[in-house]
Design an enzyme around this catalytic site. Sequence first.
Site, PDB file in Angstrom:
ATOM      1  N   PHE A   1       0.916  -1.342  -0.122  1.00  0.00           N
ATOM      2  CA  PHE A   1       0.013  -0.087   0.194  1.00  0.00           C
ATOM      3  C   PHE A   1       0.883   1.233  -0.027  1.00  0.00           C
ATOM      4  O   PHE A   1       0.437   2.270  -0.389  1.00  0.00           O
ATOM      5  CB  PHE A   1      -0.875  -0.020   1.118  1.00  0.00           C
ATOM      6  CG  PHE A   1      -0.483   0.254   2.812  1.00  0.00           C
ATOM      7  CD1 PHE A   1      -0.587   1.575   3.273  1.00  0.00           C
ATOM      8  CD2 PHE A   1       0.411  -0.541   3.300  1.00  0.00           C
ATOM      9  CE1 PHE A   1      -0.053   2.000   4.283  1.00  0.00           C
ATOM     10  CE2 PHE A   1       0.978  -0.435   4.465  1.00  0.00           C
ATOM     11  CZ  PHE A   1       0.619   0.913   5.085  1.00  0.00           C
ATOM     12  N   LYS A   2       2.223   1.151   0.368  1.00  0.00           N
ATOM     13  CA  LYS A   2       2.948   2.228   0.232  1.00  0.00           C
ATOM     14  C   LYS A   2       3.178   2.901  -0.939  1.00  0.00           C
ATOM     15  O   LYS A   2       3.483   4.105  -1.103  1.00  0.00           O
ATOM     16  CB  LYS A   2       4.330   1.838   1.114  1.00  0.00           C
ATOM     17  CG  LYS A   2       4.298   1.053   2.488  1.00  0.00           C
ATOM     18  CD  LYS A   2       3.649   2.084   3.461  1.00  0.00           C
ATOM     19  CE  LYS A   2       3.580   1.320   5.003  1.00  0.00           C
ATOM     20  NZ  LYS A   2       4.846   1.336   5.531  1.00  0.00           N
TER      21      LYS A   2
END
Length: 494
Positions: free
Chosen positions: A111-112
Site C-alpha cells: 500500500f505504500k
Amino acid sequence: MTTFYHSTRSAEDSVTSKQAILAGIAPDGGLYVSDALADARVPLETVCAQGFHATARLVLGTLLPDYAPDEVASCVEGAYGTQWDSDAVCPVTPLGTDWLLELYHGPTCAFKDVALQMLPRLMSVARDGGGRKIMIVTATSGDTGKAALDGFAGVEGTGVTVFYPHGKVSDIQRLQMVTQLGGNVAVCAVRGTFDDCQGEVKRIFADRALAERLDAAGVALSSANSINVGRLAPQVTYYFDAYAQLVRRGAVRAGDEVTFCVPTGNFGDVLAGYYAKRLGLPVRRLVVASNANDVLADFLTTGTYDRRRPFHKTISPSMDILVSSNLERLLYFASGGDCELVSSLMRDLAEDGAYTVPDRVLDEIRATFACGRADDDDTRAAIRDTWRELDVLIDPHTAVAKHVLDGIERDGSERVCLSTASPYKFCTDVLRALGEVTDGMNDFACMDALERLTGTVAPAQLAGLRAGEVLHDDVCDRERMGAFVESACARVFL
C-alpha cells in the site's frame, strides 16, 4: 493559499505545504498539520461520479493548496500510470459479506506505493528544479523502504537512504531493498528493532551539527515516512475512492456511513481515514487492528500509551512497532489543537516511555476509533479460513484486520477491510498458514508451492527477485546511522 501548515507542538511558525513536504518533520520534532482540515470539504457527490485519478487531484488540491492544479494533475498522471497492474489502482472486491480494499497493485506490491509513487513528484515540484539537494532518510518495518527506493531512484537532485531492522523483515522484503538499482540510493540494516531505526532517524533530523555540515554542501534531509505530510495526503484518496466504488456497485447510497478496518503499526494508514472523515467522508468507525505488539489497541482501550513492553517478532512484521509516530497528529486534532498538551505528552513518551491523555481527548478519539488485536495463531487462522471459505488469499497484515473485523458486532454499516500487501511478499508464512510444511524451503520455493496450491500467480516483480544481485549489504549499529547518512550524501551528491 500561503502559510497553513505548522507543528503539532507549536503553532508559531507556519509554512506552505510545499515547504512542509520538503522538510518532512518540523524543526521542534513535531509533525506538520493544517488547521484548515476543520473547514475543508471534498464534495461527496463529485467523488462518487468519478474515478481514482480525478479524486486524487481533488483530494491533493484540497490538502496541498499551494500546488497549482496543473502541478497536481501532472503528479497524479505520473504516480498512477502503467506501473499499476489494475486500471482501478486500488480496486474494491468482495470479501464474503464485507469488502476488501486492495492496495497492493503498485510496483512494490504494498500500500505504500499509493503515497511513494506520488511523494517524489510532489518534492520535485516543490524544489522547482533548483535549491538544495534532498536526501530522503527513512526507517522501514518492511514495505516503506522498497516503495521509497522505487519511487526516488533516479530522481534528479534527490537521494534516498533506507534503514531496516536486521533480521526482522521477510526475505522477500529484504531482497526488494538490497537488490535496488540506482546511483542515488543507499540501504543499510540496523542491529535492533524498527523503533530503534525510527527513533534514530528522528534524532538524525534533530542533529543541528549534521544539518549545518550538509547545508554547507547544499544538501538537506527529508523523510519518506508517513510523518511527512506528502506521504499522508495521497493515502486519503483511496478512502474516498473506495466509497465511490461501493456507491457504483449499489452497496451503499451516497451519504451512508461505512466502517473501515485497518491493520496498522505506525498509525499513518488509519490516520488517512480520519483525514477523509474530517473532509466529509461518511465514516461510521475506523477500526485499528493490532498484532501482538498491541500498544495502539491498549491505548484506545485505556487512554494510556505505554511503549515499555516486550517487543514481539511476528509474521506481520510491518506492524512490529511500539512507537506509533502518526498518533501525534490525532492527539493534536482530538485535543482541539492543544499544542502545549501534545508537546507535554511527547515529552513524557520520550522521557518516561508512556503518557496518559485527558478523558476529554480519549472520548473524542473513541467517537471515531475502535480497536482489536490478533496474535500469530489468530492471523494464521484468518489466512486459512479466508482462503478455504471465501477463496480469497490474503497476507498476514490483512489477516490481522480480517480477524479483528470478524470479531466486531455488525452495526448495519458496510465494512471494508484494507488489504495492505500481496500475500506473495510473505509466501512462507502464508503457505504455513494453509497447512503446508515448509521445512528446508526458501521463500522462492514457497512462492512456487503457493502458486501450485492456490492456482494464483505471484507478481512478476516479486518472482523476479530470485535473479536479483545483492547490491547493498551494509549492517550497522544504531549509533552509526548518522555517519552512514553523511557518507551516503557524500557519495550521491559530492
